[in-house]
Design an enzyme around this catalytic site. Structure first.
Site, PDB file in Angstrom:
ATOM      1  N   SER A  11       0.827  -1.221   0.000  1.00  0.00           N
ATOM      2  CA  SER A  11       0.000   0.000   0.000  1.00  0.00           C
ATOM      3  C   SER A  11       0.853   1.261   0.000  1.00  0.00           C
ATOM      4  O   SER A  11       0.408   2.313  -0.454  1.00  0.00           O
ATOM      5  CB  SER A  11      -0.939   0.017   1.211  1.00  0.00           C
ATOM      6  OG  SER A  11      -0.190  -0.029   2.402  1.00  0.00           O
ATOM      7  N   SER A 137      14.118  -7.657   5.983  1.00  0.00           N
ATOM      8  CA  SER A 137      14.446  -7.541   7.402  1.00  0.00           C
ATOM      9  C   SER A 137      14.829  -6.088   7.651  1.00  0.00           C
ATOM     10  O   SER A 137      14.112  -5.167   7.234  1.00  0.00           O
ATOM     11  CB  SER A 137      15.572  -8.534   7.724  1.00  0.00           C
ATOM     12  OG  SER A 137      16.060  -8.351   9.020  1.00  0.00           O
ATOM     13  N   TYR A 151      11.520  -4.167  18.228  1.00  0.00           N
ATOM     14  CA  TYR A 151      11.553  -4.292  16.757  1.00  0.00           C
ATOM     15  C   TYR A 151      12.781  -5.094  16.325  1.00  0.00           C
ATOM     16  O   TYR A 151      12.685  -5.983  15.474  1.00  0.00           O
ATOM     17  CB  TYR A 151      11.555  -2.894  16.139  1.00  0.00           C
ATOM     18  CG  TYR A 151      11.723  -2.842  14.639  1.00  0.00           C
ATOM     19  CD1 TYR A 151      10.658  -3.141  13.783  1.00  0.00           C
ATOM     20  CD2 TYR A 151      12.930  -2.454  14.056  1.00  0.00           C
ATOM     21  CE1 TYR A 151      10.801  -3.058  12.400  1.00  0.00           C
ATOM     22  CE2 TYR A 151      13.084  -2.375  12.677  1.00  0.00           C
ATOM     23  CZ  TYR A 151      12.020  -2.679  11.853  1.00  0.00           C
ATOM     24  OH  TYR A 151      12.169  -2.593  10.481  1.00  0.00           O
ATOM     25  N   LYS A 155      13.081  -8.601  14.074  1.00  0.00           N
ATOM     26  CA  LYS A 155      13.872  -8.738  12.837  1.00  0.00           C
ATOM     27  C   LYS A 155      15.009  -9.755  13.034  1.00  0.00           C
ATOM     28  O   LYS A 155      15.345 -10.488  12.098  1.00  0.00           O
ATOM     29  CB  LYS A 155      14.398  -7.370  12.389  1.00  0.00           C
ATOM     30  CG  LYS A 155      13.308  -6.406  11.912  1.00  0.00           C
ATOM     31  CD  LYS A 155      12.564  -6.902  10.661  1.00  0.00           C
ATOM     32  CE  LYS A 155      11.724  -5.804  10.011  1.00  0.00           C
ATOM     33  NZ  LYS A 155      10.969  -6.263   8.824  1.00  0.00           N
TER      34      LYS A 155
HETATM   35  N1  LIG Z   1      11.589   2.569   6.261  1.00  0.00           N
HETATM   36  C1  LIG Z   1      12.705   2.157   6.821  1.00  0.00           C
HETATM   37  O1  LIG Z   1      13.535   2.974   7.247  1.00  0.00           O
HETATM   38  C2  LIG Z   1      13.006   0.689   6.944  1.00  0.00           C
HETATM   39  C3  LIG Z   1      14.307   0.308   7.326  1.00  0.00           C
HETATM   40  C4  LIG Z   1      14.608  -1.061   7.418  1.00  0.00           C
HETATM   41  C5  LIG Z   1      13.638  -2.004   7.129  1.00  0.00           C
HETATM   42  N2  LIG Z   1      12.387  -1.619   6.762  1.00  0.00           N
HETATM   43  C6  LIG Z   1      11.396  -2.670   6.475  1.00  0.00           C
HETATM   44  O2  LIG Z   1      10.933  -2.484   5.159  1.00  0.00           O
HETATM   45  C7  LIG Z   1       9.632  -3.053   5.038  1.00  0.00           C
HETATM   46  C8  LIG Z   1       8.721  -2.056   4.329  1.00  0.00           C
HETATM   47  O3  LIG Z   1       8.561  -0.911   5.152  1.00  0.00           O
HETATM   48  P1  LIG Z   1       8.387   0.559   4.544  1.00  0.00           P
HETATM   49  O4  LIG Z   1       9.596   1.338   4.896  1.00  0.00           O
HETATM   50  O5  LIG Z   1       7.966   0.493   3.145  1.00  0.00           O
HETATM   51  O6  LIG Z   1       7.208   1.111   5.507  1.00  0.00           O
HETATM   52  P2  LIG Z   1       5.687   1.488   5.206  1.00  0.00           P
HETATM   53  O7  LIG Z   1       5.613   2.557   4.166  1.00  0.00           O
HETATM   54  O8  LIG Z   1       5.095   1.760   6.553  1.00  0.00           O
HETATM   55  O9  LIG Z   1       5.057   0.142   4.579  1.00  0.00           O
HETATM   56  C9  LIG Z   1       4.771  -0.976   5.379  1.00  0.00           C
HETATM   57  C10 LIG Z   1       3.774  -1.826   4.640  1.00  0.00           C
HETATM   58  O10 LIG Z   1       3.476  -2.970   5.461  1.00  0.00           O
HETATM   59  C11 LIG Z   1       2.077  -3.063   5.535  1.00  0.00           C
HETATM   60  N3  LIG Z   1       1.545  -3.780   6.685  1.00  0.00           N
HETATM   61  C12 LIG Z   1       1.611  -3.459   7.999  1.00  0.00           C
HETATM   62  N4  LIG Z   1       0.941  -4.371   8.725  1.00  0.00           N
HETATM   63  C13 LIG Z   1       0.429  -5.268   7.848  1.00  0.00           C
HETATM   64  C14 LIG Z   1      -0.357  -6.435   7.962  1.00  0.00           C
HETATM   65  N5  LIG Z   1      -0.803  -6.876   9.148  1.00  0.00           N
HETATM   66  N6  LIG Z   1      -0.673  -7.128   6.834  1.00  0.00           N
HETATM   67  C15 LIG Z   1      -0.246  -6.706   5.631  1.00  0.00           C
HETATM   68  N7  LIG Z   1       0.476  -5.591   5.445  1.00  0.00           N
HETATM   69  C16 LIG Z   1       0.813  -4.892   6.550  1.00  0.00           C
HETATM   70  C17 LIG Z   1       1.572  -1.633   5.498  1.00  0.00           C
HETATM   71  O11 LIG Z   1       0.178  -1.626   5.217  1.00  0.00           O
HETATM   72  P3  LIG Z   1      -0.820  -0.516   5.809  1.00  0.00           P
HETATM   73  O12 LIG Z   1      -0.710   0.648   4.887  1.00  0.00           O
HETATM   74  O13 LIG Z   1      -2.154  -1.181   5.766  1.00  0.00           O
HETATM   75  O14 LIG Z   1      -0.352  -0.195   7.201  1.00  0.00           O
HETATM   76  C18 LIG Z   1       2.441  -1.109   4.384  1.00  0.00           C
HETATM   77  O15 LIG Z   1       1.937  -1.491   3.135  1.00  0.00           O
HETATM   78  C19 LIG Z   1       9.189  -3.420   6.452  1.00  0.00           C
HETATM   79  O16 LIG Z   1       9.359  -4.825   6.659  1.00  0.00           O
HETATM   80  C20 LIG Z   1      10.154  -2.640   7.337  1.00  0.00           C
HETATM   81  O17 LIG Z   1      10.343  -3.277   8.595  1.00  0.00           O
HETATM   82  C21 LIG Z   1      12.040  -0.287   6.652  1.00  0.00           C
END
Ligand SMILES: NC(=O)c1ccc[n+]([C@@H]2O[C@H](COP(=O)([O-])OP(=O)(O)OC[C@H]3O[C@@H](n4cnc5c(N)ncnc54)[C@H](OP(=O)(O)O)[C@@H]3O)[C@@H](O)[C@H]2O)c1
Length: 212
Positions: A11, A137, A151, A155
């Site tokens: 999303s 991760s 968190y 991970k």
């Molecule tokens: N951003 C960073 O700095 C960062 C750094 C390291 C790792 N990551 C990892 O990268 C991945 C993607 O994160 P992002 O940065 O793109 O953050 P984001 O924009 O918050 O996207 C997270 C996604 O996960 C979805 N989600 C949350 N709970 C869910 C559930 N129960 N079922 C299905 N989907 C769910 C959210 O959907 P909704 O819109 O419905 O909430 C959203 O689509 C995650 O695994 C995060 O831990 C992120």
């Protein structure tokens, strides 16, 4: 050869970009999200990039939802080559301040969500004797970070889970496992952390004498 790819959490953020780039590379993309009412960002990204996705509902916290999405893709394509476990959520509260419900939620989204999706996929990949499970991760899955232990623990769990699967499933069934450990990415991640913390009572400002 084009792959059939299931991506969770498309999303916003990284999931949208993975879906766009996979489709641009010619793969058949099943972009999934837990709330289809939030598909607008993905639709705009697809339109801007001139690509098409199949969009399905999938909540990684609900086994029935995971299984229904996997069944639907198998019915359509007869295979899933790649699972990208991208869905996840951040969390900031110290161990003293986090409730058991907080901890259970963080583990459920970030670790159990990966287990549910991988479990649903395994029989299909095992019978095909091929496949690739890629899990997003975090650098927090490799290095413990201050104020982020809950968190990071989720991970780290993902890392151990993936490494253990790779130790025996890969040589026996040809299914490959990868984890990706990003640093900071501009996405909804940080805003969602704040929203969740606020919705669940904020962060207490503690001195030695305070209790929560
Ligand atoms: N951003 C960073 O700095 C960062 C750094 C390291 C790792 N990551 C990892 O990268 C991945 C993607 O994160 P992002 O940065 O793109 O953050 P984001 O924009 O918050 O996207 C997270 C996604 O996960 C979805 N989600 C949350 N709970 C869910 C559930 N129960 N079922 C299905 N989907 C769910 C959210 O959907 P909704 O819109 O419905 O909430 C959203 O689509 C995650 O695994 C995060 O831990 C992120």
């Amino acid at each position: 050869m084009p792959k059939v790819i299931l991506i969770t959490g498309t999303s916003t953020g990284l999931g949208v970009q993975i879906a766009v780039q996979a489709a641009q590379a010619g793969h058949t993309v099943y972009a999934t999200m837990r709330n289809l009412a939030k598909r607008g960002i993905l639709d705009v990204a697809a339109s801007d990039a001139g690509v098409n996705f199949n969009v399905l509902e999938l909540d990684v916290q609900d086994s029935a939802s995971v299984n229904a999405a996997v069944d639907q893709i198998i019915a359509n394509e007869d295979r899933i080559d790649t699972l990208i476990n991208n869905a996840g959520a951040g969390f900031v509260r110290t161990t003293e301040q986090a409730s058991e419900e907080d901890v259970a939620w963080v583990m459920d989204v970030n670790f159990m969500g990966v287990v549910r999706c991988t479990k649903a996929m395994m029989p299909h990949m095992r019978s095909a004797r091929s496949g690739h499970v890629i899990t997003i991760s975090s650098v927090g899955g490799l290095v413990g970070q201050p104020f982020n232990e809950i968190y990071c623990a989720a991970k780290f769990a993902v890392e151990g889970y993936t490494e253990a699967l790779a130790s025996y499933v890969t040589p026996n069934f040809g299914i490959h496992f990868s984890t990706v450990e990003p640093g900071g990415i501009q996405s909804e991640f940080a805003a969602n952390v704040l929203k969740h913390v606020e919705a669940t009572g904020g962060i207490a400002i503690c001195s030695d004498t305070c209790s929560r």
